[in-house]
Scaffold this motif. Structure first.
Motif, PDB file in Angstrom:
ATOM      1  N   ILE A 133      -4.260  22.120  16.736  1.00 22.85           N
ATOM      2  CA  ILE A 133      -3.002  21.819  17.403  1.00 22.85           C
ATOM      3  C   ILE A 133      -2.323  20.626  16.752  1.00 22.85           C
ATOM      4  O   ILE A 133      -1.094  20.574  16.652  1.00 22.85           O
ATOM      5  N   ASP A 154       1.202  30.300  19.216  1.00 18.55           N
ATOM      6  CA  ASP A 154      -0.139  29.909  19.624  1.00 18.55           C
ATOM      7  C   ASP A 154      -0.728  30.871  20.657  1.00 18.55           C
ATOM      8  O   ASP A 154      -1.851  31.359  20.497  1.00 18.55           O
ATOM      9  N   ILE A 155       0.046  31.146  21.709  1.00 20.46           N
ATOM     10  CA  ILE A 155      -0.515  32.035  22.728  1.00 20.46           C
ATOM     11  C   ILE A 155      -0.641  33.462  22.195  1.00 20.46           C
ATOM     12  O   ILE A 155      -1.556  34.192  22.572  1.00 20.46           O
ATOM     13  N   ALA A 189       6.172  37.505  23.291  1.00 26.36           N
ATOM     14  CA  ALA A 189       6.136  36.171  23.899  1.00 26.36           C
ATOM     15  C   ALA A 189       7.495  35.498  23.786  1.00 26.36           C
ATOM     16  O   ALA A 189       8.024  34.950  24.764  1.00 26.36           O
ATOM     17  N   ALA A 222       9.350  23.743  19.041  1.00 25.17           N
ATOM     18  CA  ALA A 222       8.127  23.565  19.830  1.00 25.17           C
ATOM     19  C   ALA A 222       7.790  24.841  20.593  1.00 25.17           C
ATOM     20  O   ALA A 222       6.627  25.252  20.657  1.00 25.17           O
ATOM     21  N   CYS A 223       8.794  25.474  21.173  1.00 22.91           N
ATOM     22  CA  CYS A 223       8.549  26.689  21.945  1.00 22.91           C
ATOM     23  C   CYS A 223       8.146  27.843  21.046  1.00 22.91           C
ATOM     24  O   CYS A 223       7.277  28.644  21.405  1.00 22.91           O
ATOM     25  N   ALA A 225       4.645  27.290  20.274  1.00 19.55           N
ATOM     26  CA  ALA A 225       3.832  27.562  21.466  1.00 19.55           C
ATOM     27  C   ALA A 225       3.632  29.061  21.619  1.00 19.55           C
ATOM     28  O   ALA A 225       2.536  29.531  21.937  1.00 19.55           O
ATOM     29  N   CYS A 226       4.700  29.815  21.382  1.00 22.27           N
ATOM     30  CA  CYS A 226       4.590  31.279  21.467  1.00 22.27           C
ATOM     31  C   CYS A 226       3.644  31.811  20.407  1.00 22.27           C
ATOM     32  O   CYS A 226       2.828  32.703  20.665  1.00 22.27           O
ATOM     33  N   ALA A 270      13.119  21.432  20.824  1.00 16.23           N
ATOM     34  CA  ALA A 270      12.655  22.337  21.868  1.00 16.23           C
ATOM     35  C   ALA A 270      12.442  23.748  21.314  1.00 16.23           C
ATOM     36  O   ALA A 270      11.426  24.391  21.605  1.00 16.23           O
ATOM     37  N   ILE A 271      13.379  24.195  20.518  1.00 10.55           N
ATOM     38  CA  ILE A 271      13.259  25.556  19.984  1.00 10.55           C
ATOM     39  C   ILE A 271      12.034  25.686  19.096  1.00 10.55           C
ATOM     40  O   ILE A 271      11.241  26.625  19.225  1.00 10.55           O
TER      41      ILE A 271
END
Lengths: 205, 205
Positions: B127, B169-170, B191, B162-163, B166-167, B159-160
DNA sequence: TGACTGATTGACACTCAGTGCCAGACAGGC
DNA sequence: GCCTGTCTGGCACTGAGTGTCAATCAGTCA
């Protein structure tokens, strides 16, 4: 005299020692830095043995981040209590906003926050805690979206929670960079606004 | 005979040793586990001294995650090359899709991936690498959105990115849980679809 | 061919985090 | 006063990571 009424003496002293060690350690961290402070320093300053320290805290990082685990649980509770007609984003935002804050005043929080972003091992651990939050909050968002808890194919809830926490993270970083001069809540809102799907009739509450 | 033409012999042997140690270590990791493998084991198996190991890899985790840093740079390059009329989300998605993959075949990647999600220290480090990607990609997205690079107030690009990560990642986690049976790209898309603001005329390319 | 430079190497000692083990102290119930 | 369960400090140990130093070896220049 005890704050928490009648509990075993053991439990009370344990909590007292825990708090005292944490307080002592945070003072050392903030004065000479996290990495420059060894466990021996902390144990000596707190008047306990090195071995006993590890009976209160699993790692040095836990002193700083221990509260985060508990905080996640508080947010989950708050999220569960949000009215059912709030959409996922709104519910999460409100839960994060209303969850009781653990920890210090803003000035101390800022110092801790700076330390956190400057110390790789702390940063890594704090993100691990965020992952725990994610695991904690996702089931509740799944419920809200009507997704089965064990549905491995539907990533919508996971994505929303992960992105919300990512926004919280960058907002926290921006807050720290601004030396706490900007409002964390507004920073979170502005970050979320950039990614949230055009809000379906958001409640203003 | 050398693959990379005329370079100093030092450089070539260094790269060769680096690759050989990494290969040996990964074999040990995959057979007996990451945490159960000590640096002494690796050094002995690779035929170098313990001290020399640390001249090739800063930490044990770097053996597994060393490629990720380079991978981030590849994605940044790919992102820069995306046409200017792609919106931020599309450009990121296409850059992630088209960036050359470093690393092994899918079966080995799955094993590594499983190990990564099972090993806390590896997870934390990975991470951290994602955070590096974020720092790498955000300036380019800022440029795309017309936000000044030093504008501390505008968190949209942050934000974009990071999101999106994050997507990723999941999706990666879901891919691993599915034992690689599902398409990673489709998982990422599904996602992202859950959080992306109603796509402003997305190009299908 | 021989001397010089500079990078690499292994060996040793060291710090620090974290764990296992054990014997002693101590509160609480009987 | 005795038994039980918990907490405690001390000791030894593993394992990661660093600093230092003398020896080695490739490459270069004379």
């Amino acid at each position: 005299m005890p704050t928490t009424p009648d509990q075993k003496l053991w439990t009370r002293t344990r909590q007292a020692v825990h708090a005292e060690v944490a307080r002592t350690a945070m003072e050392l961290f903030l004065s000479r830095g996290f990495e420059a402070t060894t466990i021996d320093d902390i144990a000596a300053a707190a008047g306990i043995s090195r071995r006993s320290f590890f009976r209160y805290f699993g790692t040095k990082e836990d002193i700083v981040l221990g509260d985060l685990a508990a905080q996640g649980e508080l947010i989950r509770k708050e999220l569960e209590a949000r009215p059912a007609d709030e959409d996922a984003w709104t519910a999460l935002l409100n839960a994060l906003r209303d969850a009781p804050r653990l920890g210090q005043d803003d000035a101390t929080m800022l110092k801790i926050s700076k330390m956190l972003y400057e110390t790789p091992s702390l940063r890594a651990r704090s993100i691990e805690k965020h992952l725990q939050w994610q695991a904690l909050l996702t089931p509740e968002i799944r419920r809200r979206l009507g997704v089965a808890p064990d549905d491995e194919d539907d990533l919508r809830a996971d994505a929303i929670v992960a992105c919300m926490l990512a926004c919280l993270d960058i907002a926290g970083e921006a807050w720290t960079r601004s030396n706490g001069s900007r409002s964390l809540e507004e920073l979170v809102l502005s970050a979320v606004a950039a990614v949230r799907p055009s809000a379906p009739d958001p409640r203003r509450s």
